[in-house]
Scaffold this active site. Structure first.
Site, PDB file in Angstrom:
ATOM      1  N   SER A   1       0.822  -1.210   0.000  1.00  0.00           N
ATOM      2  CA  SER A   1       0.000   0.000   0.000  1.00  0.00           C
ATOM      3  C   SER A   1       0.852   1.255   0.000  1.00  0.00           C
ATOM      4  CB  SER A   1      -0.906   0.032   1.233  1.00  0.00           C
ATOM      5  OG  SER A   1      -1.657   1.231   1.217  1.00  0.00           O
TER       6      SER A   1
ATOM      7  N   LYS B   1      -4.522  -6.854   3.554  1.00  0.00           N
ATOM      8  CA  LYS B   1      -4.533  -5.739   2.596  1.00  0.00           C
ATOM      9  C   LYS B   1      -5.964  -5.441   2.135  1.00  0.00           C
ATOM     10  CE  LYS B   1      -3.169  -2.491  -0.148  1.00  0.00           C
ATOM     11  NZ  LYS B   1      -3.894  -2.373  -1.342  1.00  0.00           N
TER      12      LYS B   1
ATOM     13  N   HIS C   1      -7.541  -3.495   4.777  1.00  0.00           N
ATOM     14  CA  HIS C   1      -6.974  -2.134   4.697  1.00  0.00           C
ATOM     15  C   HIS C   1      -7.763  -1.321   3.667  1.00  0.00           C
ATOM     16  CE1 HIS C   1      -4.521   0.755   2.448  1.00  0.00           C
ATOM     17  NE2 HIS C   1      -3.818   0.970   3.534  1.00  0.00           N
ATOM     18  N   ASN C   2      -8.023  -1.941   2.524  1.00  0.00           N
ATOM     19  CA  ASN C   2      -8.737  -1.225   1.463  1.00  0.00           C
ATOM     20  C   ASN C   2     -10.192  -0.951   1.836  1.00  0.00           C
ATOM     21  OD1 ASN C   2      -6.345  -1.550   0.119  1.00  0.00           O
ATOM     22  ND2 ASN C   2      -7.284  -2.092  -1.820  1.00  0.00           N
TER      23      ASN C   2
ATOM     24  N   GLU D   1     -10.058   1.973   3.823  1.00  0.00           N
ATOM     25  CA  GLU D   1      -9.762   3.076   2.884  1.00  0.00           C
ATOM     26  C   GLU D   1     -11.055   3.572   2.212  1.00  0.00           C
ATOM     27  OE1 GLU D   1      -6.470   2.202   0.046  1.00  0.00           O
ATOM     28  OE2 GLU D   1      -7.902   2.658  -1.537  1.00  0.00           O
TER      29      GLU D   1
HETATM   30  C1  6PG Z   1      -3.189   1.240  -1.719  1.00  0.00           C
HETATM   31  C2  6PG Z   1      -4.508   1.221  -2.443  1.00  0.00           C
HETATM   32  C3  6PG Z   1      -4.443   0.520  -3.745  1.00  0.00           C
HETATM   33  C4  6PG Z   1      -5.797   0.265  -4.335  1.00  0.00           C
HETATM   34  C5  6PG Z   1      -6.458   1.441  -4.897  1.00  0.00           C
HETATM   35  C6  6PG Z   1      -7.644   1.085  -5.739  1.00  0.00           C
HETATM   36  O1  6PG Z   1      -3.218   0.788  -0.599  1.00  0.00           O
HETATM   37  O2  6PG Z   1      -2.203   1.730  -2.256  1.00  0.00           O
HETATM   38  O3  6PG Z   1      -5.425   0.539  -1.636  1.00  0.00           O
HETATM   39  O4  6PG Z   1      -3.795  -0.712  -3.567  1.00  0.00           O
HETATM   40  O5  6PG Z   1      -5.653  -0.652  -5.342  1.00  0.00           O
HETATM   41  O6  6PG Z   1      -6.725   2.406  -3.959  1.00  0.00           O
HETATM   42  O7  6PG Z   1      -8.785   0.827  -5.049  1.00  0.00           O
HETATM   43  P1  6PG Z   1     -10.207   1.031  -5.774  1.00  0.00           P
HETATM   44  O8  6PG Z   1      -9.962   1.272  -7.216  1.00  0.00           O
HETATM   45  O9  6PG Z   1     -10.948  -0.235  -5.546  1.00  0.00           O
HETATM   46  O10 6PG Z   1     -10.790   2.224  -5.114  1.00  0.00           O
END
Ligand code: 6PG
Length: 472
Positions: free
Chosen positions: A129, A183, A186-187, A190
């Site tokens: 990430s 991960k 984590h997303n 996010e």
């Molecule tokens: C990171 C992000 C990354 C992720 C994008 C896309 O931790 O650097 O999580 O890995 O792939 O943010 O996520 P979406 O396109 O599903 O919003």
């Protein structure tokens, strides 16, 4: 010619930056890309005058690497990853290690670890990430697989990772697909935080009538607080201040209001629900993206169903950081982390991942997209009680909940009266209210289930399983 320490397959922007990071940290590298022209362009451009060479095919790529080989794959998740594994496997030898740094589905990684380990190769599924900048300067990394495989790359990863006050932002996560599971969660967090910040912006714009520059000032205020200082709040301020070079107006107002997704948010919600973890704030953020994509229907809906005429509400001032909205943002952000950590806790039990919650909070403190000062508090909470069932009841977080709940309630009520959707704020309020209610109305749900389906129920006054003939 001496052999390279490290190999990379897949020269997308993340791959390029990770190999430049490895090389900067003293690991000579060899790169391979399906289309050689891309490899050439990289070697003549950003990769020039560095200890990085290229390979035309996978045979040459593998031959150029010292043994045991350490190969990072940065290719699209899914069938593209399986294809690379299949193509490269015939050239590998016992002990060689493949690392998948993409956003793979954790159950795919689980399968690949088993397959590759059965052939005496190592396999690590690693969440990475931090976006492209993080990949170059220091990402947060979440590697899962066997401990022996992790040990083979520990020195490389600890040098490449972001560094925070108590060490590098990488640690051995656990066996199988645990790295990719962490991960994925984590997303999910996010997604939650992105939507929370978008809701705050919408309220300031539509209820408080503020322009982007003023809203940006509020985000700057929040970013200077302990509770909200974070990468996502920081970039939100930047996004809001950015002007369209064509006419100098606010660029965000020109962007189509449809948010896409690549899958990890959905996987978080599905896996969490399968594990019995309650993740309503994260789910609300996912659903908000789904609703946003229905642009045509929403336009039609506005015409037919009408838009409430907005009332104005006093939701604070810029100088006090729009206090009630800040309360809503803080509590919803806490809820996103709490729900994500709950999914991790249950997954750890169910899949025997043996996750170390304080270590996960530690490696998220730097490099990654959800890095924030709050993670120090999360780390402290799990250090205090490694079995903590929910962050909301840790003393520091509980104090935040009690103090900020009136603000969140006021914001949700104001949004409802104004007809403005705030799915993450609303879900968070319900989540907290449910969590602090010892008796919920599911007694009636149980009665209905028993009435139509003889599903039986438990009683609060005696032990056992009961059935009533409700419709006599
Ligand atoms: C990171 C992000 C990354 C992720 C994008 C896309 O931790 O650097 O999580 O890995 O792939 O943010 O996520 P979406 O396109 O599903 O919003």
């Amino acid at each position: 010619m001496s052999k390279a320490h490290f190999g990379l397959v897949g020269l997308g922007v993340m791959g390029e930056n990770l190999v430049l990071n490895a090389e900067r940290n003293g690991f000579s590298s060899v790169v391979y890309n399906r289309t050689y022209s891309k490899t050439e362009a990289f070697l003549n451009g950003r990769g020039a005058s560095k200890a990085i060479s290229g390979a035309v095919d996978l045979q040459e790529f593998v031959n150029k690497l010292e043994r045991p080989r350490r190969i990072l794959m940065m290719v699209k998740a899914g069938s593209a990853t399986d294809a690379v594994i299949q193509q490269i496997s015939p050239f590998l030898e016992e002990g060689d290690l493949l690392i998948d740094g993409g956003n793979s589905l954790f159950s795919d990684t689980e399968r690949r670890v088993k397959e590759l380990e059965s052939k005496s190769f190592g396999y690590i599924g690693m969440g990475v990430s931090g976006g492209s900048k993080g990949a170059l300067e220091g990402p947060s990394m979440m590697p899962g697989g066997t401990k022996a495989s992790y040990d083979a790359i520990e020195s490389l990863l600890t040098k490449m990772a972001a560094q925070v006050e108590d060490g590098p932002c990488v640690t051995y996560i656990g066996p199988g697909g645990s790295g990719h599971f962490v991960k994925t969660v984590h997303n999910g967090i996010e997604y939650g935080i992105e939507q929370i910040l978008a809701e705050a912006y919408d309220l300031m714009k539509r209820i408080c009538g503020m322009n982007c520059d003023d809203i940006a000032k509020v985000f700057a205020f929040w970013n200077s607080s302990e509770e909200l200082s974070s990468y996502l709040v920081e970039i939100t301020e930047i996004c809001l201040k950015t002007k369209d070079p064509e006419d100098g107006s606010d660029l965000v107002e020109k962007i189509m209001d449809k948010a896409g997704q690549k899958g990890t948010g959905l996987w978080t919600v599905v896996s969490a629900l399968q594990l019995g973890a309650s993740v309503p704030t994260i789910y609300a953020s996912l659903n908000a993206r789904v609703m946003s994509s229905m642009k045509f229907q929403r336009e039609k809906g506005q015409t037919i169903l009408g838009l409430t005429s907005f009332s104005t509400f006093d939701l604070g001032s810029i100088s006090d950081g729009m206090e009630p909205i800040m309360d809503a943002v803080v509590l919803s952000t806490i809820a996103s982390y709490a729900q994500g950590m709950e999914a991790l806790r249950l997954a750890s039990k169910e899949y025997d991942y043996n996750l170390k919650m304080p270590s996960i909070a530690q490696i998220w403190k730097g490099g990654c997209i959800i890095r924030s000062t709050l993670l120090k508090r999360i780390q402290d909470a799990y250090n205090l009680d490694p079995q903590l069932p929910n962050l909301l009841i840790d003393p520091w977080f509980a104090e935040q909940v009690v103090r900020r709940l009136p603000g969140l309630t006021r914001v949700v009520a104001a949004a409802a009266q104004a007809g403005i959707p705030v799915p993450c704020f609303t879900s968070t309020l319900d989540y907290i209210n449910s969590y602090r209610t010892s008796r919920l109305p599911q007694n009636l749900v149980q009665a209905m289930r028993d009435c139509f389906g003889s599903h039986t129920y438990e009683r609060i006054d005696k032990e056992g399983s009961f059935h009533t003939d409700w419709v006599k």
